[in-house]
Write an enzyme that holds these catalytic residues in place. Sequence first.
Site, PDB file in Angstrom:
ATOM      1  N   ASP A 303       0.516  -0.985   0.267  1.00 15.81           N
ATOM      2  CA  ASP A 303      -0.227   0.283  -0.024  1.00 15.81           C
ATOM      3  C   ASP A 303       0.743   1.072   0.144  1.00 15.81           C
ATOM      4  O   ASP A 303       0.619   2.725  -0.552  1.00 15.81           O
ATOM      5  CB  ASP A 303      -0.623   0.172   1.423  1.00 15.81           C
ATOM      6  N   TYR A 387      -9.865  -0.818   2.970  1.00 14.01           N
ATOM      7  CA  TYR A 387      -9.420  -0.735   4.740  1.00 14.01           C
ATOM      8  C   TYR A 387      -8.949   1.288   4.698  1.00 14.01           C
ATOM      9  O   TYR A 387      -8.474   1.500   4.253  1.00 14.01           O
ATOM     10  CB  TYR A 387      -7.347  -1.057   4.948  1.00 14.01           C
TER      11      TYR A 387
END
Length: 714
Positions: A303, A387
Amino acid sequence: MVKASSHGHPLDALSAEEIKACSKACSYYAEQHELDALRFNVISLKEPTKAELLAYESDKSKTPSRKAYCIVQSFPKSPVNEVHLDVSGSKATVTSWKQVHGVEPLASPDDCLLAEQIAKADPKVREQLKLRGVTDMDLVACDPWSVHMVPCDGRLIQLWLYYRNDDPDDNHYAHPLDFIPVVDLNLKKVVHMDKPHQDKPPKMPTENYNYHHKLVNEWRTDLKPLNVDQPEGPSFQVEGNLIKWQKWHIRTSFNYREGLVLHNVGYEDQGSVRPVVHRASLVEMAVPYGDPNAPFQRKCAFDVGDYGLGFCANSLALGCDCLGHIKYFDAVLNDSKGEVMEIPKAVCLHEEDAGVLWKHMDYRTGHAEVRRSRRLVLSFISTVVNYEYAFYWYFYQDGTIKYEIKLTGELSTNPLSFGEESPEYGTLVMEGVNAQHHQHMFCARLDMAVDDQEGGKGLYVSEVHAEAMPEGPTNPYGNGFIGVETPLTSEAKAAQVADGSKGTYWKVNNPTSRHPSTGKPVAFKLIPQGGPTLLAKPYSLIAKRGLFATKHLWVTPHKEEERYAAGDWVLQAEGGAGLEEWTKQDRSVEAGSDPILWHCFGLTHIVRPEDFPVMPVESAGFTLKPVGFFRGNPGIDIPYQPNAASKLCCGSANGQANGQANGQANGQANGQANGQANGQANGQANGQANGQANGHSANGSSVNGHANGHGDSH
């Protein structure tokens, strides 16, 4: 003419004017070299080198040149270019423009939106949706994921598809679809499609399970307000990006990739600010999913390197994300057009109560000394597709630093794999909705500077664990144990997995600064939270790309170019870069090497039904704690400040006759009984009445009466 702006400190992020100046300079250069369709991936400050910063901190006249770094795309002629600019003058000037081959820059927010637009417009995608009864494209959600194990060439994004059930705010993760298009951002078309169920798609789950406030019908009715009140305001001071609080000095910056970065962290002690951390940030995370069924082997996002935590940062809401007296810091970044993208309230600064810092009661007298702990909180929150990652740096009055990542948001859901009735590698959170097990493996880069004015150059790192003494004459009763400390002298020796059964931690030592009593080097210790390392097999591409996550600790000598644990270019990478490449050299990390600690930690998420429809917070992190850095407890000078706003409730009377300290003697609640309220009544108020001191009954350790007449808590 767009002018570059001057700034107060070399680490201040590029201003909006500077970003515009860089964009204009790059556009002009591209035009001169016949490069068109320019797309700006990154426009960011090029931080001064460590040597330049140290020179500036010792002599403010030695201001380093202000520079910018850009990643610019021009497909097909020059797809990826690194550009360096000088912005210290009246305008931005390109000083180098280099085409980089065989790499892909991160997927920017505009890239992610573009990927969804491409997929929704594609006739084959629409045909597949129609076969599943979906015709309204406004109710289709396409989650843009970086592609692990690329199925074809190109600048790729894979899209996990979902349906919103007749409402744009419906939780689409309750309605996953079973096919996955892959788009090429350069070609702007779908280039691959996975249909694991072929021509027999499963029935799309249609039951709703929502969290949006307008779609939740039943609410708790017994929750009363809990306010944070600071009548005199906060205890911190802010000067630009420099924060001062309770002897801490902290400089911050913010960039597209790491988000919040700490610099020049020090603690005031005996009239001077002693260095603790030169630079600290989160530099990478790997999120591998554990389902080997195709096409889920491709679910593994990095990420930080794939998307950029700064690019994904939220604009925080007062009274929701942070409570109390808040100072916000805005972020100024760029979009794909080279224009300014502002994120208001990107970073939150506040202080909060943190329980008891220290306490002791003399059981002979009943006298207690207690101090509440307060901590300073620096935080930001990034939404990376499904998320949320909430990042918190905590600073405590006793010299402790903690780092916490709170994970929340949405599970990435999928239908069951072909032939499955119950998922082997996930959890059914609803009928037909599978949430696969996965890991979140983080890596923090810690450039420590423990009492070293040279930024930590003279430090060394050691491993410490507890060890039981062997049987023998030196351990006749079998109770002996010691702390075993081993210096980590090379990169190979410093690649460590913490042993929780032995209480492993690591110390960062300064041999040129010694504690006055022990004579040992002053130090800070890194205390790991513990947990599994990467579970993927060593031969897997996950392990090759995310080698950093196979250990809890790495130590390397400082090199300016070594910034990111998985390498500079992460999107669609094949591995071998970053820590894997650097540590093969097995360089010395002894004192003089300026050691950098790379601490890897995380969560292994075996999914629960309770993690849906939105996930309650899970937490991961680590602690930095002084070891012989101070003469003693640095929080000993915190003044006695009982909280006058605290109140009794629920029938409490601040005591019972014949048994209540802090207020009562022979039957008077927080007032008067045969004597003095909160003072004296047949003994000592705030302490003793007929055998009671600070909560002890006459049958306890206190005798009838109060030794020395003391019972106040200070």
